[in-house]
Design a protein around this motif. Structure first.
Motif, PDB file in Angstrom:
ATOM      1  N   ALA A  82       0.722  -1.233  -0.051  1.00 45.58           N
ATOM      2  CA  ALA A  82       0.070   0.062   0.347  1.00 45.58           C
ATOM      3  C   ALA A  82       0.486   1.263  -0.228  1.00 45.58           C
ATOM      4  O   ALA A  82       0.455   2.425  -0.829  1.00 45.58           O
ATOM      5  CB  ALA A  82      -0.725   0.178   1.242  1.00 45.58           C
ATOM      6  N   VAL A  86       0.038   3.378  -3.808  1.00 44.48           N
ATOM      7  CA  VAL A  86      -0.978   3.971  -4.004  1.00 44.48           C
ATOM      8  C   VAL A  86      -0.627   5.842  -4.684  1.00 44.48           C
ATOM      9  O   VAL A  86       0.511   5.987  -3.490  1.00 44.48           O
ATOM     10  CB  VAL A  86      -1.653   3.865  -2.707  1.00 44.48           C
ATOM     11  CG1 VAL A  86      -2.951   5.600  -2.837  1.00 44.48           C
ATOM     12  CG2 VAL A  86      -2.311   3.030  -2.263  1.00 44.48           C
ATOM     13  N   PHE A 198      -6.997   7.111  -5.354  1.00 39.75           N
ATOM     14  CA  PHE A 198      -6.384   4.987  -5.531  1.00 39.75           C
ATOM     15  C   PHE A 198      -6.930   5.064  -6.545  1.00 39.75           C
ATOM     16  O   PHE A 198      -7.621   5.222  -7.809  1.00 39.75           O
ATOM     17  CB  PHE A 198      -7.262   4.810  -4.588  1.00 39.75           C
ATOM     18  CG  PHE A 198      -6.970   4.433  -2.482  1.00 39.75           C
ATOM     19  CD1 PHE A 198      -6.368   4.122  -1.987  1.00 39.75           C
ATOM     20  CD2 PHE A 198      -7.823   5.490  -1.985  1.00 39.75           C
ATOM     21  CE1 PHE A 198      -6.567   4.160  -0.563  1.00 39.75           C
ATOM     22  CE2 PHE A 198      -7.513   6.044  -0.553  1.00 39.75           C
ATOM     23  CZ  PHE A 198      -6.989   5.499  -0.006  1.00 39.75           C
ATOM     24  N   GLN A 202      -7.400  -0.471  -5.871  1.00 39.21           N
ATOM     25  CA  GLN A 202      -6.915  -0.422  -4.846  1.00 39.21           C
ATOM     26  C   GLN A 202      -7.719   0.089  -3.666  1.00 39.21           C
ATOM     27  O   GLN A 202      -7.628   0.051  -2.076  1.00 39.21           O
ATOM     28  CB  GLN A 202      -5.591   0.445  -5.170  1.00 39.21           C
ATOM     29  CG  GLN A 202      -4.258   0.846  -5.749  1.00 39.21           C
ATOM     30  CD  GLN A 202      -3.931   1.495  -6.109  1.00 39.21           C
ATOM     31  OE1 GLN A 202      -4.096   2.616  -5.456  1.00 39.21           O
ATOM     32  NE2 GLN A 202      -2.107   1.877  -6.124  1.00 39.21           N
TER      33      GLN A 202
END
Length: 246
Positions: A82, A86, A198, A202
């Motif tokens: 992440a 992102v 995002f 995601q």
């Protein structure tokens, strides 16, 4: 929607309430390591020595967080994904000060939106006292790009903004600009963009995870807000949540 005197007073006011010496500006964290006893060793540029912490709150946007060595922080693989994946939006804001408020001109349409370049323009002086007015230009397009980050806008950008208003609202008398200010968030090394954006797939994969603590590490920032990510109130709410967790 406005804080008289500037939104930065929120952060400055909170900082002023802290005991002397506990806030260390110009001391960027470079690495976090979790010890066998569950405590954390925090390394930082400019610090006299490493900091030993029971709890850590990471409230930085994701791009600068990628510069921190978290390999030994005890975080999950999904968390590392992440942080690494992102992206951030590339929006910039130009504030153009006019000699009078736009609402005093009947030709002002209230909101301007164009897709070439993609930009929204609105009156930021609504409800404020005084004669001078403010127009905010909000765009993800490189036409507002300025490597300086935050500061007075270059003359060429100010001229482009005035020309855009003239094209979109030709009857509006855009009185002479007194001064202009540009916030180029993608050029800010402590932000790396305007807010989390995002990519497809995601949000369901990462959004809930970004606000979830791992062991003694907690997370805050607009990108961790489920209700208002991308907004300042989302960032503030995430700070309240992280404090309650600790």
């Amino acid at each position: 929607y406005h804080v008289s005197g500037g939104n930065d007073q929120l952060a400055a006011g909170l900082a002023a309430r802290l005991p002397s010496g506990c806030l260390q500006p110009s001391t960027a964290v470079t690495g976090i390591r979790r010890r066998p006893d569950g405590r954390y060793v925090v390394r930082a540029n400019g610090a006299v020595s490493d900091l030993l912490a029971d709890r850590v709150v990471l409230a930085t946007p994701l791009p600068p967080l990628r510069q921190v060595d978290l390999d030994q922080a005890g975080l999950s693989e999904l968390r590392h994904q992440a942080i690494a994946q992102v992206p951030m939006a590339t929006h910039r804001k130009l504030l153009l000060q006019l000699t009078r408020q736009p609402r005093t001109d009947s030709a002002w349409p209230g909101l301007l939106v164009t897709d070439a370049p993609p930009t929204a323009v609105w009156d930021s002086s609504i409800g404020q006292a005084g004669v001078a007015g403010l127009l905010t230009f909000f765009s993800p397009d490189p036409w507002l790009e300025e490597s300086g980050g935050h500061g007075p806008a270059p003359a060429a950008i100010t001229a482009s903004a005035a020309a855009l208003v003239a094209d979109l609202a030709p009857a509006f008398d855009a009185a002479a600009a007194l001064q202009s200010w540009l916030d180029d968030w993608p050029a800010d090394p402590w932000a790396g963009g305007s807010y989390a954006a995002f990519a497809p797939g995601q949000y369901t994969r990462f959004a809930d995870l970004l606000s979830t603590p791992e062991n003694g590490i907690h997370f805050a920032g607009e990108h961790t807000s489920l209700a208002s990510f991308g907004y300042m109130d989302g960032a503030i709410g995430s700070g309240v949540r992280a404090a309650a967790e600790v």
